[in-house]
Each structure stands twice: as C-alpha cells, then as structure tokens.
Design a protein around this motif. Structure first.
Motif, PDB file in Angstrom:
ATOM      1  N   MET A  66     -13.429 117.243  31.253  1.00 54.80           N
ATOM      2  CA  MET A  66     -13.605 116.225  32.285  1.00 54.80           C
ATOM      3  C   MET A  66     -14.571 116.664  33.380  1.00 54.80           C
ATOM      4  N   VAL A  67     -14.575 117.939  33.733  1.00 53.91           N
ATOM      5  CA  VAL A  67     -15.563 118.416  34.713  1.00 53.91           C
ATOM      6  C   VAL A  67     -16.962 118.156  34.173  1.00 53.91           C
ATOM      7  N   LEU A  68     -17.196 118.555  32.931  1.00 55.13           N
ATOM      8  CA  LEU A  68     -18.516 118.357  32.330  1.00 55.13           C
ATOM      9  C   LEU A  68     -18.837 116.879  32.134  1.00 55.13           C
ATOM     10  N   ASP A  69     -17.838 116.087  31.741  1.00 50.53           N
ATOM     11  CA  ASP A  69     -18.055 114.658  31.509  1.00 50.53           C
ATOM     12  C   ASP A  69     -18.410 113.933  32.803  1.00 50.53           C
ATOM     13  N   VAL A  70     -17.698 114.240  33.869  1.00 52.86           N
ATOM     14  CA  VAL A  70     -17.996 113.600  35.157  1.00 52.86           C
ATOM     15  C   VAL A  70     -19.401 113.999  35.627  1.00 52.86           C
ATOM     16  N   ILE A  71     -19.728 115.273  35.549  1.00 50.16           N
ATOM     17  CA  ILE A  71     -21.060 115.718  35.970  1.00 50.16           C
ATOM     18  C   ILE A  71     -22.138 115.050  35.128  1.00 50.16           C
ATOM     19  N   ALA A  72     -21.953 115.028  33.806  1.00 50.03           N
ATOM     20  CA  ALA A  72     -22.948 114.427  32.911  1.00 50.03           C
ATOM     21  C   ALA A  72     -23.129 112.939  33.212  1.00 50.03           C
ATOM     22  N   ASN A  73     -22.031 112.241  33.439  1.00 43.96           N
ATOM     23  CA  ASN A  73     -22.128 110.812  33.725  1.00 43.96           C
ATOM     24  C   ASN A  73     -22.777 110.541  35.075  1.00 43.96           C
ATOM     25  N   TRP A  74     -22.503 111.371  36.064  1.00 47.36           N
ATOM     26  CA  TRP A  74     -23.179 111.208  37.359  1.00 47.36           C
ATOM     27  C   TRP A  74     -24.681 111.472  37.218  1.00 47.36           C
ATOM     28  N   ILE A  75     -25.048 112.447  36.409  1.00 47.14           N
ATOM     29  CA  ILE A  75     -26.471 112.741  36.200  1.00 47.14           C
ATOM     30  C   ILE A  75     -27.180 111.545  35.572  1.00 47.14           C
ATOM     31  N   VAL A  76     -26.611 110.996  34.490  1.00 47.61           N
ATOM     32  CA  VAL A  76     -27.302 109.900  33.809  1.00 47.61           C
ATOM     33  C   VAL A  76     -27.227 108.583  34.565  1.00 47.61           C
ATOM     34  N   ASN A  77     -26.236 108.415  35.431  1.00 49.31           N
ATOM     35  CA  ASN A  77     -26.101 107.174  36.193  1.00 49.31           C
ATOM     36  C   ASN A  77     -26.750 107.237  37.574  1.00 49.31           C
ATOM     37  N   TRP A  78     -27.154 108.431  38.014  1.00 43.43           N
ATOM     38  CA  TRP A  78     -27.687 108.595  39.361  1.00 43.43           C
ATOM     39  C   TRP A  78     -28.867 107.678  39.672  1.00 43.43           C
ATOM     40  N   PRO A  79     -29.873 107.552  38.796  1.00 40.49           N
ATOM     41  CA  PRO A  79     -30.998 106.662  39.128  1.00 40.49           C
ATOM     42  C   PRO A  79     -30.547 105.218  39.386  1.00 40.49           C
ATOM     43  N   GLN A  80     -29.657 104.704  38.555  1.00 36.28           N
ATOM     44  CA  GLN A  80     -29.152 103.336  38.739  1.00 36.28           C
ATOM     45  C   GLN A  80     -28.311 103.240  40.007  1.00 36.28           C
ATOM     46  N   LEU A  81     -27.538 104.249  40.285  1.00 42.14           N
ATOM     47  CA  LEU A  81     -26.678 104.262  41.466  1.00 42.14           C
ATOM     48  C   LEU A  81     -27.496 104.301  42.751  1.00 42.14           C
ATOM     49  N   ARG A  82     -28.613 105.019  42.731  1.00 41.94           N
ATOM     50  CA  ARG A  82     -29.490 105.060  43.912  1.00 41.94           C
ATOM     51  C   ARG A  82     -30.115 103.699  44.174  1.00 41.94           C
ATOM     52  N   GLU A  83     -30.484 102.998  43.112  1.00 44.14           N
ATOM     53  CA  GLU A  83     -31.075 101.665  43.269  1.00 44.14           C
ATOM     54  C   GLU A  83     -30.043 100.634  43.691  1.00 44.14           C
ATOM     55  N   ASP A  84     -28.831 100.763  43.176  1.00 44.41           N
ATOM     56  CA  ASP A  84     -27.777  99.781  43.447  1.00 44.41           C
ATOM     57  C   ASP A  84     -26.448 100.506  43.601  1.00 44.41           C
ATOM     58  N   PRO A  85     -26.056 100.853  44.856  1.00 44.33           N
ATOM     59  CA  PRO A  85     -24.792 101.577  45.058  1.00 44.33           C
ATOM     60  C   PRO A  85     -23.561 100.838  44.526  1.00 44.33           C
ATOM     61  N   ALA A  86     -23.637  99.529  44.390  1.00 46.98           N
ATOM     62  CA  ALA A  86     -22.512  98.761  43.846  1.00 46.98           C
ATOM     63  C   ALA A  86     -22.277  99.098  42.373  1.00 46.98           C
TER      64      ALA A  86
END
Length: 125
Positions: A66-86
C-alpha cells in the motif's frame, strides 16, 4: 477490511490486464510503475491469502504494497491533480486508494501484534 480492499484491487488490476494486456498502464505510467501495477495481480492476492491465514507476514506485505501503491498512484495522477484539484474527490481512483492505504498503515502495528501473539489454549490436566 484488508481482504475486501486487496480483493478489489486484485480484481481491478486483472480487469486492466484483460482489457489492455501487459502494456495496460503504458499510456500514463513510466516503465517501473507499469511493472509494479502489473505485479499487483500477484501481490494483492498474496496479501489476501496471508492475511486470511492470519500470518503476520501478510500485514507486513500489505503495508509495503500500500505504501508503494499510494506513492505510484500519486505520481501518475499528479499532473491531472495539479490541473484540477477536484480530481482527488472522484469516488474511484486516488482518494479511495489513499484512504485505504492510510487505513492499512494505521492498523498494521496493532494487527501485526495481534497476529504475532501466541494463542492461549485451554487444556485440562
């Protein structure tokens, strides 16, 4: 909760692989993260088996996954999250993975202690 969460994760990754093959994650994840996401098809069910058998190793593996999964998902979702925090508030995706990861980490020490404790047996003499 561990069994439900890891079974759901395993199912999601199996569906991804059935739909997209070995390169199911190539459109958004770098190669090391693609390898990790594919490996979850084996790691998630392994956690289910070990935790289901009440093995302390299962809790340790669940925490690491889960530590690795959360980090990996934050990495791949970061660009979208920066554009749209929602993006974080979507009911499927980053939020539930993060919350489940926090639950696994928060519960891992007490659960590991409970599983590692020798069980008392009742015997008559």
């Amino acid at each position: 909760m561990y069994l439900i969460g890891f079974l759901e994760g395993s199912g999601a990754h199996c569906v991804d692989l059935i739909r997209g093959g070995m390169h199911a994650y190539a459109s958004f994840a770098p190669v090391p993260l693609q390898v990790f996401f594919v490996s979850l098809v084996v790691l998630d069910p392994l956690v289910v088996v070990l935790v289901g058998l009440v093995r302390p190793e299962g809790v340790r593996l669940a925490s690491g996954v889960m530590v690795l999964d959360v980090i990996a998902n934050w990495i791949v979702n970061w660009p979208q999250l920066r554009e749209d925090p929602a993006w974080l508030l979507r009911p499927v995706g980053l939020l539930p993975i993060t919350l489940f990861g926090l639950f696994v980490i928060a519960s891992s020490v007490p659960l590991h202690r409970a599983m590692a404790r020798p069980h008392l047996s009742c015997t008559t003499r």
